[in-house]
Design a protein around this motif. Structure first.
Motif: not given
Length: 402
Positions: A83-96, A98-108
């Motif tokens: 759950g902590a890992s998923l939350s951090v991943l979602v927050l990081g994707a939200a940061v990206e 905010s700067a533009g479209a989310i890239g494929p770096s979150w797939a792995a």
């Protein structure tokens, strides 16, 4: 330790090490893949640092959850880490985002999360859990891509990378678990073989030596009584004791070696000889019919056990044995007088009854007055043809021995 067992143990250790490296190494692999995609993204400055930090923390937390699974720890801590890992991943994707479209770096990292989620399920249902996790990820990415929050490449990577990483982790653990089960089954088979050999040895020793020792005891008692009144006859009885002891020693060595074969004709001869030594008038078949090897072995064991019990537990003066073959089955009957009061069947008859039942036959005994009758019936498959000896070489046994 046998060479093949040592080799199997060595291979299992190697597989364990390979599985550990593959499963735990999927975390650094996913982090490296995410870093490559993130290096080619448009993120700069604080957004890049926050996104990179979120990916790193998410991968570390999920890898720690996989390590707990590897060591067999409880699911609670694993789910907290997931759950902590998923939350951090979602927050990081939200940061990206905010700067533009989310890239494929979150797939792995998402593939690692899907693998850990699938491992929550019981073995046999993990493939279904992984399919659901991959499908939910794909639907979420597709919806966000239609909203302009995900790059088109992210959808493609979600379709390819998430199931690939998840299947790689789950299948590798499944492969190792199958190897463990096979090794356990091999160990159980070895233990079963040892147990069967011990049962064989115990049954053979009981069947063979019971009659021999009883005959030796009777002969020794007769010799002791005759030593003062008839020394010559006592000497003859002691020579018979010596012969019986040598035969018992030979049979014991054969049992230990595991190569003693049970022949019905030999068992009938032995029964007649032992009963005659005990002063019992014994009637035995002149020649047993041709039987299948398994049937002959089973009936030979019956004759041996019946003779041993007859000498040990009764005081007979006469005994009759008969073998009748009819309608694809063979029946052996052993009857004697001088039987004591009815008692519970001993271990020998109980084991024989089980063996006859396994062969599709039955073993019965009845007691009337001082007469005891043991009857056994078993199917008789066709026996291989036997070459008959020439007439001049034949030496038929007497049907009645006194």
């Amino acid at each position: 330790m046998p060479l093949e067992v040592e080799q199997s143990t060595r291979d299992l250790r190697r597989l364990r090490a390979y599985t550990f490296v593959t499963v735990i190494g999927s975390g650094p692999g996913a982090l490296f893949m995410a870093a490559m995609f993130m290096a080619n993204s448009e993120l700069v400055g604080a957004e890049l640092a926050l996104a990179a930090g979120a990916v790193t923390v998410s991968v570390v937390l999920c890898t720690a959850a996989l390590a707990l699974h590897w060591h067999g720890r409880g699911p609670l801590r694993r789910r907290i880490l997931w759950g902590a890992s998923l939350s951090v991943l979602v927050l990081g994707a939200a940061v990206e985002a905010s700067a533009g479209a989310i890239g494929p770096s979150w797939a792995a990292p998402a593939g690692l999360l899907a693998a850990e989620f699938a491992l929550w399920a019981r073995p046999g249902r993990r493939a279904r859990a992984l399919s659901w996790a991959s499908l939910v990820t794909l639907v979420a990415v597709a919806v966000l891509a239609r909203s302009g929050l995900f790059e088109p490449e992210a959808v493609f990577m979600a379709v390819v990378v998430v199931p690939a990483i998840g299947m790689g982790v789950v299948c590798q653990l499944w492969h190792y678990q199958v190897a463990l089960e096979l090794e356990k089954a091999r160990g159980l088979a070895a233990d079963l073989a040892v147990a069967e050999e011990r049962l064989r040895f115990a049954a053979e020793l009981h069947d063979i030596q019971g009659g021999n020792l009883q005959a030796i005891t009777l002969k020794a008692q007769v010799a002791r009584r005759l030593v003062a009144v008839d020394p010559e006859r006592a000497e003859g009885e002691m020579r018979a004791v010596e012969e019986l002891a040598r035969a018992a020693l030979k049979d014991t060595r054969a049992v230990v070696g595991g190569y003693r074969k049970v022949a019905l004709a030999d068992e009938l001869d032995s029964a007649a000889r032992i009963l005659k030594s005990a002063g019992v008038q014994a009637t035995v078949p002149a020649d047993p019919p041709p039987l299948h090897a398994d049937t002959e072995k089973l009936l030979g064991m019956l004759v041996r056990e019946a003779t041993t019990n007859l000498i040990r537990h009764a005081e007979p003066t006469a005994a009759d044995m008969s073998i009748v073959e009819a309608d694809g089955a063979v029946t052996v009957t052993v009857a004697n007088n001088g039987a004591p009061a009815p008692a519970q069947a001993g271990n020998g008859l109980t084991m024989l009854a089980d063996r006859f039942a396994e062969a599709g036959g039955r073993l019965e005994h009845r007691h009337g007055g001082d007469r005891f009758v043991l009857t056994a019936t078993v199917p008789n498959p066709p026996a291989p043809s036997r070459a008959k000896p020439p007439p001049e070489a034949a030496s038929p046994r007497k049907a009645v021995l006194r």
